[in-house]
Design an enzyme around this catalytic site. Structure first.
Site, PDB file in Angstrom:
ATOM      1  N   ALA B  21       0.863  -1.190   0.000  1.00 49.05           N
ATOM      2  CA  ALA B  21       0.000   0.000   0.000  1.00 49.05           C
ATOM      3  C   ALA B  21       0.897   1.237   0.000  1.00 49.05           C
ATOM      4  O   ALA B  21       2.098   1.134   0.246  1.00 49.05           O
ATOM      5  CB  ALA B  21      -0.877  -0.009   1.247  1.00 49.05           C
ATOM      6  N   CYS B  22       0.297   2.406  -0.270  1.00 44.74           N
ATOM      7  CA  CYS B  22       1.031   3.674  -0.232  1.00 44.74           C
ATOM      8  C   CYS B  22       1.751   3.787   1.115  1.00 44.74           C
ATOM      9  O   CYS B  22       1.136   3.504   2.136  1.00 44.74           O
ATOM     10  CB  CYS B  22       0.060   4.827  -0.405  1.00 44.74           C
ATOM     11  N   PRO B  23       3.018   4.163   1.182  1.00 46.21           N
ATOM     12  CA  PRO B  23       3.883   4.689   0.119  1.00 46.21           C
ATOM     13  C   PRO B  23       4.765   3.636  -0.551  1.00 46.21           C
ATOM     14  O   PRO B  23       5.734   3.998  -1.217  1.00 46.21           O
ATOM     15  CB  PRO B  23       4.758   5.683   0.892  1.00 46.21           C
ATOM     16  N   ASP B  48      -2.958  -0.054  -5.597  1.00 48.06           N
ATOM     17  CA  ASP B  48      -3.215   0.970  -4.584  1.00 48.06           C
ATOM     18  C   ASP B  48      -3.752   2.229  -5.266  1.00 48.06           C
ATOM     19  O   ASP B  48      -3.061   2.855  -6.081  1.00 48.06           O
ATOM     20  CB  ASP B  48      -1.901   1.286  -3.850  1.00 48.06           C
TER      21      ASP B  48
END
Lengths: 141, 83
Positions: B21-23, B48
């Protein structure tokens, strides 16, 4: 072009805020920013060797009763731990982590060896103030 | 570029960041782009949603060219040309 710089006053020692700081740090690393982190009061405890990687010893800043749900969710989403975020950012960009001398003493951390290897030095408040004046971006977490 | 043109590109590097997922995808892209030459094409696979906007903005800011995004089943592919 010279890199932009960020000065982060990291006060919180709670796992949710440390994770948020880690995400912001990742963004700064992707952007090649130079980052100076000043580890203050509660955060200095979190940076101690016997505490950093043990989430059971870290508090939650908000929704304290949802800590387990928060940690489980992070794991499920394959999100790095806050220590891993900080470590990776240091590998990518110029990140210096300074422990506040007073904060260290409060948590029985007199020497650099008392803190995780990511910490670069132990400093006084004057260095932080100078860094805030020189940075392009200042954050307090 | 059209979806067909994007699909037909020869990529020098493919980064599969679908597990993060981010980042995560942004940092994977950041690390990988350092391994290819100027003018080379890189694709980033991600599921994502935030990354869909994040990587094009980051790429343009860092002097790389965002070529476009191709939707696949449950994920998407972002194409960049290194500046």
């Amino acid at each position: 072009m010279e890199n932009k710089s960020m000065c982060l006053a990291l006060f919180s020692g709670s796992v949710d805020k440390l994770t948020a700081a880690g995400v912001i740090l990742s963004g700064a690393a992707a952007d090649d920013m130079d980052v100076d982190i000043y580890v203050l009061l509660q955060a200095a405890r979190a940076f101690k060797k016997d505490i950093a990687d043990d989430s059971s010893k870290l508090a939650m800043a908000e929704n304290v009763d949802l800590k387990e749900e928060f940690l489980t969710s992070l794991k499920k989403l394959n999100v790095k731990t806050w220590v891993e975020f900080f470590k990776e950012a240091k590998e990518i960009t110029n990140v210096k982590i300074h422990i506040c001398g007073l904060a260290g003493k409060i948590w029985d951390g007199e020497k650099l060896e008392d803190f995780i290897d990511l910490a670069d030095d132990i400093v006084g408040i004057s260095e932080y103030i100078t860094a805030t004046q020189e940075a392009d971006v200042n954050l307090f977490i | 570029m059209t979806q067909e043109e994007l699909q037909a590109l020869t990529v020098s590097k493919s980064v599969d960041a679908r597990g993060t997922a981010c980042p995560g995808p942004l940092l994977e892209a950041k690390k990988a782009i350092g391994t290819i030459g100027s003018g080379d094409i890189m694709e980033i696979l991600s599921a994502d949603e935030g990354t869909k906007r994040d990587i094009p903005k980051w790429a343009n800011k860092k002097g790389h060219e965002y070529l476009g995004t191709v939707e696949d089943s449950g994920f998407f592919k972002i194409y960049l040309k290194k500046g």
